[in-house]
Design a protein around this motif. Structure first.
Motif, PDB file in Angstrom:
ATOM      1  N   PHE A  71      69.011 -48.023  44.824  1.00  0.00           N
ATOM      2  CA  PHE A  71      67.754 -47.609  44.192  1.00  0.00           C
ATOM      3  C   PHE A  71      67.270 -48.711  43.266  1.00  0.00           C
ATOM      4  N   ASN A  72      65.981 -49.040  43.351  1.00  0.00           N
ATOM      5  CA  ASN A  72      65.400 -50.099  42.533  1.00  0.00           C
ATOM      6  C   ASN A  72      64.131 -49.609  41.855  1.00  0.00           C
ATOM      7  N   SER A  73      64.063 -49.740  40.535  1.00  0.00           N
ATOM      8  CA  SER A  73      62.820 -49.587  39.799  1.00  0.00           C
ATOM      9  C   SER A  73      62.362 -50.975  39.393  1.00  0.00           C
TER      10      SER A  73
ATOM     11  N   ASP B 146      59.314 -53.503  37.583  1.00  0.00           N
ATOM     12  CA  ASP B 146      58.117 -53.709  36.774  1.00  0.00           C
ATOM     13  C   ASP B 146      57.674 -55.148  37.000  1.00  0.00           C
TER      14      ASP B 146
ATOM     15  N   ALA C 150      53.997 -47.110  41.649  1.00  0.00           N
ATOM     16  CA  ALA C 150      54.014 -46.068  40.623  1.00  0.00           C
ATOM     17  C   ALA C 150      52.610 -45.496  40.429  1.00  0.00           C
TER      18      ALA C 150
ATOM     19  N   SER D 187      56.466 -43.199  33.109  1.00  0.00           N
ATOM     20  CA  SER D 187      57.606 -42.279  33.233  1.00  0.00           C
ATOM     21  C   SER D 187      57.260 -40.928  32.628  1.00  0.00           C
TER      22      SER D 187
ATOM     23  N   TRP E   9      56.620 -48.698  34.874  1.00  0.00           N
ATOM     24  CA  TRP E   9      57.160 -49.307  36.081  1.00  0.00           C
ATOM     25  C   TRP E   9      56.022 -49.550  37.053  1.00  0.00           C
TER      26      TRP E   9
ATOM     27  N   ARG F  22      56.701 -50.330  40.644  1.00  0.00           N
ATOM     28  CA  ARG F  22      57.077 -49.910  41.990  1.00  0.00           C
ATOM     29  C   ARG F  22      58.498 -49.369  41.986  1.00  0.00           C
ATOM     30  N   ALA F  23      58.824 -48.701  43.064  1.00  0.00           N
ATOM     31  CA  ALA F  23      60.203 -48.254  43.285  1.00  0.00           C
ATOM     32  C   ALA F  23      60.538 -48.438  44.751  1.00  0.00           C
TER      33      ALA F  23
ATOM     34  N   THR G 139      63.827 -54.582  35.547  1.00  0.00           N
ATOM     35  CA  THR G 139      64.233 -53.862  36.755  1.00  0.00           C
ATOM     36  C   THR G 139      65.526 -53.111  36.487  1.00  0.00           C
TER      37      THR G 139
END
Length: 212
Positions: A72-74, A76, A121, A125, A137, A139-140, A174
């Motif tokens: 899983f990657n968050s 910015d 996004a 959040s 953020w 993208r994810a 990230t």
């Protein structure tokens, strides 16, 4: 008799192709061995990886069960990324990330690893507990890895080390961590089975009819 043979082939050929795909898509080499772990640890230590990160990666390798996992990657994305050696001056975050992914995509696909989800996004959040600076953020994404061995083979390639700097420059921040999938309906083995079953069944009806 010939009709029966052709009708049987309509089902057998896709079944054989599906088994071959599953064999490639599934890790059949088992978990990382202690010898493999020591080689990887020695390599990342020589590359200057901090001891605390080496310890974290060792724990991840030693707990290997040989199964697939998701990363899983968050992300910015940086509004004004710095110039990076090897890139043209003034490249934006997407261009820099593209240089990184130009290596990652082929390296992933050849090992039956691939993006499983990616999106932008829609807002900041909505739940944030116990962490500061994580309100925003861009993208994810979720990447499916066939095994931990595949991950370290990709990251251990000298080309990766040369490209990873582009990813770092493209991001303001990230978070990335591995997930053990308990419910994963996007598994390509499951989706391909549904597609093949539906396609072959429809073809059978259209070609040979319901009553034969």
């Amino acid at each position: 008799m010939l009709l029966v043979s052709k009708r049987r082939s309509l089902w057998v050929v896709p079944a054989v192709l599906y088994v071959a795909f599953c064999f490639w898509y599934t890790n059949t080499e088992g978990s990382l061995t202690s010898e493999e772990i020591e080689v990887i640890v020695a390599r990342i230590t020589e590359n200057g990886t901090p001891p605390e990160r080496v310890a974290l990666l060792r724990q991840f390798m030693e707990s290997d069960d040989g199964d697939q996992f998701l990363m899983f990657n968050s992300l910015d994305m940086a509004d004004d990324p710095p110039d990076v050696e090897g890139a043209s001056p003034g490249e934006d975050a997407d261009q820099l990330m593209g240089r990184y992914m130009a290596y990652m995509f082929p390296a992933l696909f050849k090992r039956a690893c691939h993006p499983a989800l990616f999106g932008g996004a829609l807002g900041n959040s909505m739940d944030l507990v116990g962490i500061e600076g994580a309100e925003v953020w861009s993208r994810a994404g979720v990447v499916r890895y066939r095994s931990r061995r595949d991950l370290f083979e990709i990251a251990g390639n000298p080309i990766f080390r040369g490209r990873h700097k582009f990813k770092l420059a493209a991001l303001d921040k990230t978070i990335a961590y591995p997930i053990e999938p308990w419910l994963y309906l996007s598994d390509l083995r499951f989706l391909l089975a549904l597609i093949l079953l539906a396609g072959v069944a429809l073809s059978d009806v259209l070609i040979y009819g319901r009553g034969r």
